[in-house]
Scaffold this motif. Sequence first.
Motif: not given
Ligand SMILES: Cc1cc2nc3c(=O)[nH]c(=O)nc-3n(C[C@H](O)[C@H](O)[C@H](O)COP(=O)(O)OP(=O)(O)OC[C@H]3O[C@@H](n4cnc5c(N)ncnc54)[C@H](O)[C@@H]3O)c2cc1C
Length: 432
Positions: A38, A48, A51-52, A54, A239, A397-398, A402
């Motif tokens: 990361d 992550s 977030n909310g 839920q 990366v 996404g949202t 979950t």
């Molecule tokens: C305000 C808000 C409220 C939400 N509430 C909810 C909820 O209540 N329930 C629910 O289910 N979901 C919720 N979500 C959605 C949920 O938070 C996201 O879908 C989830 O966090 C996505 O996880 P991820 O691991 O895909 O992405 P991330 O958590 O963004 O992880 C991706 C990681 O990749 C790393 N990365 C990116 N590019 C590179 C690179 N080139 N090299 C190295 N590292 C890299 C980033 O640093 C990051 O740490 C909410 C989102 C928001 C914004």
Amino acid sequence: MTPPQTAPETVIVVGAGIAGVSTAYELALRGVKVTLIDQRGGAGEGTSYANGGQLSACEVAPWAGPEIPWLVLKWLGRDDAPFRLRPKMDPEQWLWLMRFLMRCRTSARRERIGPNLELALLTRARLGAYEEEFVQAGAALDYQRKEKGILRIFRDAHELGEAEREAAPLARMGVGQERLTPAECIALEPALAPAMQRGDIAGGLYAASDGSGDAHLFSRALAEGAKRRGATFLANADVRRLVTDGARIRGVETAEGIMEADAVVLAAGAGSQALLRPLGLRSYIYPVKGYSVTLPAPEGNAPEVSITDEARKIVVSHLGGRLRAAGQAEVGGYDLTLEPGRAKSVMDSLESLFPQTGPSRGAAEYWCGLRPMTPDGSPVLGAVPRFSNLYMNSGHGTLGWTLGAGSAAAVAALICGSAPQLNLSPFSISRF
Ligand SMILES: Cc1cc2nc3c(=O)[nH]c(=O)nc-3n(C[C@H](O)[C@H](O)[C@H](O)COP(=O)(O)OP(=O)(O)OC[C@H]3O[C@@H](n4cnc5c(N)ncnc54)[C@H](O)[C@@H]3O)c2cc1C
């Protein structure tokens, strides 16, 4: 896109959010030597982080629906609009918007409920399994999980009726929501009493089997769990590109040089498309910015049940002595600037729903993050065309909290040559 016959020995997972840490953990459980990378300083520091909270299997319908274009028009120009569009000179934004608009149909929304629900139920099962595995390993997986259900409250009786009708297919799939009168809402969650006295609650839909938890604590703990099972975590490592070798991915390039592996999983959230673009691949994952506010929970009268306020467009979760409200959606590119007006509007909504949070306002922490959104509201999972050893676990996404652990389990099974626990074709990158 047939899975490989044998498990790869080494896998690089790019991104240590919910999706990436869960994938690393699932692969490590299967005996794979994993390197989790990361660009940030620790796990769960991207979307992550705050977030909310839920875990909402009973609310897995995509955002795109017939009402959305009208709502965007209604809120046009309003600084505190729950949905906001900021047009950019970016063809990826316009392609995403076009596809999102094409999904603003009832039938398109319904089509995604079944596949998303399967993933959400698999997530529930995997979260339970992780907790047991941690105990067996002499550790604890503590992420302030609360299993008190999620209550959706409505100000408008007509909207409540519509939502109940929309939730009917879920009830037929075994995850029903119970319709509650205003008095029943207060009996379930007494902290809502001030809102009811103001006439703000026409009724609710209660999903008793849902819950909440802190995704950042979870991400950190699961990264540690993966390390206990032999994974390596490289923090502060950006990366720059995926390095190809014909129809294979050779590895990834960071400032330290090229790191090779038998397979690569892209779990980079909103950063995923930037790594796919040079390979000529389009995931249709585009950022939708959201805000949250976290403050000390008011003693004695904080909500215990997680709340979705359909009128104010916020969700509220109680996470171990803290209360978090989250909301807002802005389609406006990758900019992560925290706009005070947007953040304040989430705080104002929280305070108007729970006036008892007012005194803690000064201690509030504001945050914004980029939801990695696909137009149809389902993640992109599984093998990637043209490259035999590149896999996706992104675009949640949202619903990343979950759907995250279930997505990771299914992708890890595919990578290791066993049958995924569910059909991955509805999540294919080729579906758009
Ligand atoms: C305000 C808000 C409220 C939400 N509430 C909810 C909820 O209540 N329930 C629910 O289910 N979901 C919720 N979500 C959605 C949920 O938070 C996201 O879908 C989830 O966090 C996505 O996880 P991820 O691991 O895909 O992405 P991330 O958590 O963004 O992880 C991706 C990681 O990749 C790393 N990365 C990116 N590019 C590179 C690179 N080139 N090299 C190295 N590292 C890299 C980033 O640093 C990051 O740490 C909410 C989102 C928001 C914004």
